[in-house]
Scaffold this motif. Structure first.
Motif, PDB file in Angstrom:
ATOM      1  N   LEU A  55       0.828  -1.202   0.000  1.00  0.00           N
ATOM      2  CA  LEU A  55       0.000   0.000   0.000  1.00  0.00           C
ATOM      3  C   LEU A  55       0.866   1.257   0.000  1.00  0.00           C
ATOM      4  CD1 LEU A  55      -2.686  -1.254   2.512  1.00  0.00           C
ATOM      5  CD2 LEU A  55      -3.082  -0.715   0.094  1.00  0.00           C
ATOM      6  N   ASP A  56       1.934   1.248   0.786  1.00  0.00           N
ATOM      7  CA  ASP A  56       2.831   2.402   0.837  1.00  0.00           C
ATOM      8  C   ASP A  56       3.507   2.635  -0.510  1.00  0.00           C
ATOM      9  OD1 ASP A  56       2.160   2.774   3.491  1.00  0.00           O
ATOM     10  OD2 ASP A  56       3.979   1.839   4.274  1.00  0.00           O
ATOM     11  N   HIS A  57       4.015   1.583  -1.127  1.00  0.00           N
ATOM     12  CA  HIS A  57       4.653   1.725  -2.438  1.00  0.00           C
ATOM     13  C   HIS A  57       3.689   2.295  -3.474  1.00  0.00           C
ATOM     14  CE1 HIS A  57       8.739   0.255  -2.232  1.00  0.00           C
ATOM     15  NE2 HIS A  57       8.363  -0.819  -1.549  1.00  0.00           N
ATOM     16  N   GLY A  58       2.465   1.785  -3.500  1.00  0.00           N
ATOM     17  CA  GLY A  58       1.505   2.243  -4.498  1.00  0.00           C
ATOM     18  C   GLY A  58       1.052   3.674  -4.300  1.00  0.00           C
ATOM     19  N   SER A  59       1.259   4.207  -3.116  1.00  0.00           N
ATOM     20  CA  SER A  59       0.812   5.570  -2.813  1.00  0.00           C
ATOM     21  C   SER A  59       1.894   6.620  -3.052  1.00  0.00           C
ATOM     22  CB  SER A  59       0.348   5.652  -1.354  1.00  0.00           C
ATOM     23  OG  SER A  59       1.458   5.577  -0.475  1.00  0.00           O
ATOM     24  N   ARG A  60       3.065   6.202  -3.452  1.00  0.00           N
ATOM     25  CA  ARG A  60       4.195   7.116  -3.549  1.00  0.00           C
ATOM     26  C   ARG A  60       4.763   7.180  -4.944  1.00  0.00           C
ATOM     27  NH1 ARG A  60       4.059  10.193   0.854  1.00  0.00           N
ATOM     28  NH2 ARG A  60       6.213  10.139   1.369  1.00  0.00           N
ATOM     29  N   PRO A  61       5.471   8.222  -5.323  1.00  0.00           N
ATOM     30  CA  PRO A  61       5.747   9.433  -4.558  1.00  0.00           C
ATOM     31  C   PRO A  61       4.453  10.183  -4.230  1.00  0.00           C
ATOM     32  CG  PRO A  61       7.019   9.442  -6.609  1.00  0.00           C
ATOM     33  CD  PRO A  61       6.089   8.268  -6.642  1.00  0.00           C
ATOM     34  N   TYR A  62       4.529  11.021  -3.229  1.00  0.00           N
ATOM     35  CA  TYR A  62       3.373  11.766  -2.768  1.00  0.00           C
ATOM     36  C   TYR A  62       2.713  12.464  -3.952  1.00  0.00           C
ATOM     37  CZ  TYR A  62       0.354  14.841  -0.155  1.00  0.00           C
ATOM     38  OH  TYR A  62      -0.757  15.476   0.332  1.00  0.00           O
ATOM     39  N   GLY A  63       1.378  12.296  -4.036  1.00  0.00           N
ATOM     40  CA  GLY A  63       0.626  12.914  -5.111  1.00  0.00           C
ATOM     41  C   GLY A  63       0.501  12.043  -6.352  1.00  0.00           C
ATOM     42  N   VAL A  81      -1.594   5.273  -6.999  1.00  0.00           N
ATOM     43  CA  VAL A  81      -2.387   4.497  -7.962  1.00  0.00           C
ATOM     44  C   VAL A  81      -3.690   4.008  -7.342  1.00  0.00           C
ATOM     45  CG1 VAL A  81      -0.398   3.747  -9.309  1.00  0.00           C
ATOM     46  CG2 VAL A  81      -1.195   2.312  -7.427  1.00  0.00           C
ATOM     47  N   TRP A  82      -3.873   4.210  -6.050  1.00  0.00           N
ATOM     48  CA  TRP A  82      -5.030   3.672  -5.345  1.00  0.00           C
ATOM     49  C   TRP A  82      -6.264   4.568  -5.440  1.00  0.00           C
ATOM     50  CZ3 TRP A  82      -3.624  -1.069  -4.388  1.00  0.00           C
ATOM     51  CH2 TRP A  82      -2.326  -1.366  -3.952  1.00  0.00           C
ATOM     52  N   GLY A  83      -6.092   5.855  -5.557  1.00  0.00           N
ATOM     53  CA  GLY A  83      -7.188   6.820  -5.463  1.00  0.00           C
ATOM     54  C   GLY A  83      -8.346   6.537  -6.399  1.00  0.00           C
ATOM     55  N   GLY A  84      -9.555   6.488  -5.861  1.00  0.00           N
ATOM     56  CA  GLY A  84     -10.761   6.303  -6.635  1.00  0.00           C
ATOM     57  C   GLY A  84     -11.079   4.870  -7.013  1.00  0.00           C
ATOM     58  N   LYS A  85     -10.184   3.936  -6.720  1.00  0.00           N
ATOM     59  CA  LYS A  85     -10.421   2.530  -7.085  1.00  0.00           C
ATOM     60  C   LYS A  85     -11.347   1.894  -6.047  1.00  0.00           C
ATOM     61  CE  LYS A  85      -7.198   2.253 -10.392  1.00  0.00           C
ATOM     62  NZ  LYS A  85      -7.365   1.766 -11.730  1.00  0.00           N
ATOM     63  N   HIS A 129      -8.374  -2.042  10.430  1.00  0.00           N
ATOM     64  CA  HIS A 129      -7.128  -1.300  10.187  1.00  0.00           C
ATOM     65  C   HIS A 129      -6.941  -1.043   8.696  1.00  0.00           C
ATOM     66  CE1 HIS A 129      -5.000  -2.410  14.227  1.00  0.00           C
ATOM     67  NE2 HIS A 129      -6.114  -1.725  14.390  1.00  0.00           N
ATOM     68  N   LEU A 130      -7.208  -2.059   7.877  1.00  0.00           N
ATOM     69  CA  LEU A 130      -7.069  -1.897   6.436  1.00  0.00           C
ATOM     70  C   LEU A 130      -8.053  -0.853   5.914  1.00  0.00           C
ATOM     71  CD1 LEU A 130      -5.849  -2.638   3.719  1.00  0.00           C
ATOM     72  CD2 LEU A 130      -7.356  -4.650   3.648  1.00  0.00           C
ATOM     73  N   ALA A 143      -9.292   4.308   3.394  1.00  0.00           N
ATOM     74  CA  ALA A 143     -10.003   5.587   3.445  1.00  0.00           C
ATOM     75  C   ALA A 143      -9.028   6.738   3.196  1.00  0.00           C
ATOM     76  CB  ALA A 143     -10.698   5.760   4.792  1.00  0.00           C
ATOM     77  N   TYR A 144      -7.859   6.674   3.806  1.00  0.00           N
ATOM     78  CA  TYR A 144      -6.860   7.718   3.586  1.00  0.00           C
ATOM     79  C   TYR A 144      -6.390   7.730   2.129  1.00  0.00           C
ATOM     80  CZ  TYR A 144      -2.758  10.567   3.611  1.00  0.00           C
ATOM     81  OH  TYR A 144      -1.856  11.544   3.298  1.00  0.00           O
ATOM     82  N   LEU A 145      -6.315   6.551   1.523  1.00  0.00           N
ATOM     83  CA  LEU A 145      -5.861   6.442   0.134  1.00  0.00           C
ATOM     84  C   LEU A 145      -6.969   6.768  -0.874  1.00  0.00           C
ATOM     85  CD1 LEU A 145      -3.661   3.228   0.396  1.00  0.00           C
ATOM     86  CD2 LEU A 145      -2.901   5.618   0.280  1.00  0.00           C
ATOM     87  N   ASP A 146      -8.129   7.199  -0.389  1.00  0.00           N
ATOM     88  CA  ASP A 146      -9.258   7.612  -1.222  1.00  0.00           C
ATOM     89  C   ASP A 146      -9.814   6.463  -2.057  1.00  0.00           C
ATOM     90  OD1 ASP A 146     -11.188   9.357  -2.238  1.00  0.00           O
ATOM     91  OD2 ASP A 146      -9.908   9.959  -3.918  1.00  0.00           O
TER      92      ASP A 146
END
Length: 190
Positions: A91-99, A102-106, A126-127, A132-135
């Motif tokens: 999850l961290d890898h897919g969310s970076r670099p900041y902005g 690849v997770w947003g809206g999926k 927890h997941l 939710a933070y990853l939109d």
């Protein structure tokens, strides 16, 4: 949209994982037009922000697999009342670099099985917080905290008679959720 590609992320690396078996059984319950791709997370390096400018090939593969999908299916065990580190790392890898997440809206579905009486209830919560933070709009109901016991799968690896109706209902709701969040009029973040 008549075809939906779903990226499946299994939070266990174990060869004989009950969650990998659950993921396989669930994909067999999906209707025509839904295809599933296992997202490999076992070879990702540990996330390090210093690597954001030159992400490793396995990270780029993960991001490509997720980007190509119209939805995500997370099937994970519970480790020490939370999600496995390998899943959080992905999850961290897919969310970076900041902005550049690849997770947003999926649209996402969260499910898991455990030999413990509460299934994967705490890990799923927890997941859901992370998603939710990853939109990522995440299916809320029905929740599915699977208490795995002997006979849960039949000899062909399908969900056994005792749980089939419930899990088919879960899959039907997940399919509807993915379709709802992939309407042509919906705005999807880039």
């Amino acid at each position: 949209m008549d075809k939906y590609q779903i990226a499946v992320v299994v939070g266990s690396l174990r060869k004989d994982s009950i969650n990998r078996k659950l993921a396989t059984a669930l994909t067999r319950m999906a209707p025509e037009g839904f295809t599933f791709t296992d997202v490999r997370i076992d070879d990702l390096p540990l996330y390090n922000q210093d690597d954001d400018g030159h992400q490793a090939a396995p990270v780029m593969r993960l991001k490509s697999d997720v980007s190509a999908a119209q939805g995500l299916l997370f099937v994970s065990p519970e480790y020490n009342r939370s999600i496995p580190g390998v899943l959080k790392n992905a999850l961290d890898h897919g969310s970076r670099p900041y902005g550049q997440s690849v997770w947003g809206g999926k649209p996402a579905g969260v499910i898991g099985a455990s030999i413990g009486a509460i299934g994967t209830a705490v890990a799923q919560q927890h997941l859901r917080n992370v998603l939710a933070y990853l939109d990522m709009p995440t299916l809320g109901q029905p929740e599915a905290f699977i208490h795995y016991k002997e006979g849960f799968f039949d000899e062909d690896g399908n969900v056994g008679e005792g749980s089939r109706k419930f899990l088919q209902s879960w899959m039907d709701k997940y399919v509807a959720w993915v379709k709802t969040h992939n309407n042509p009029g919906d705005h999807k973040p880039a």
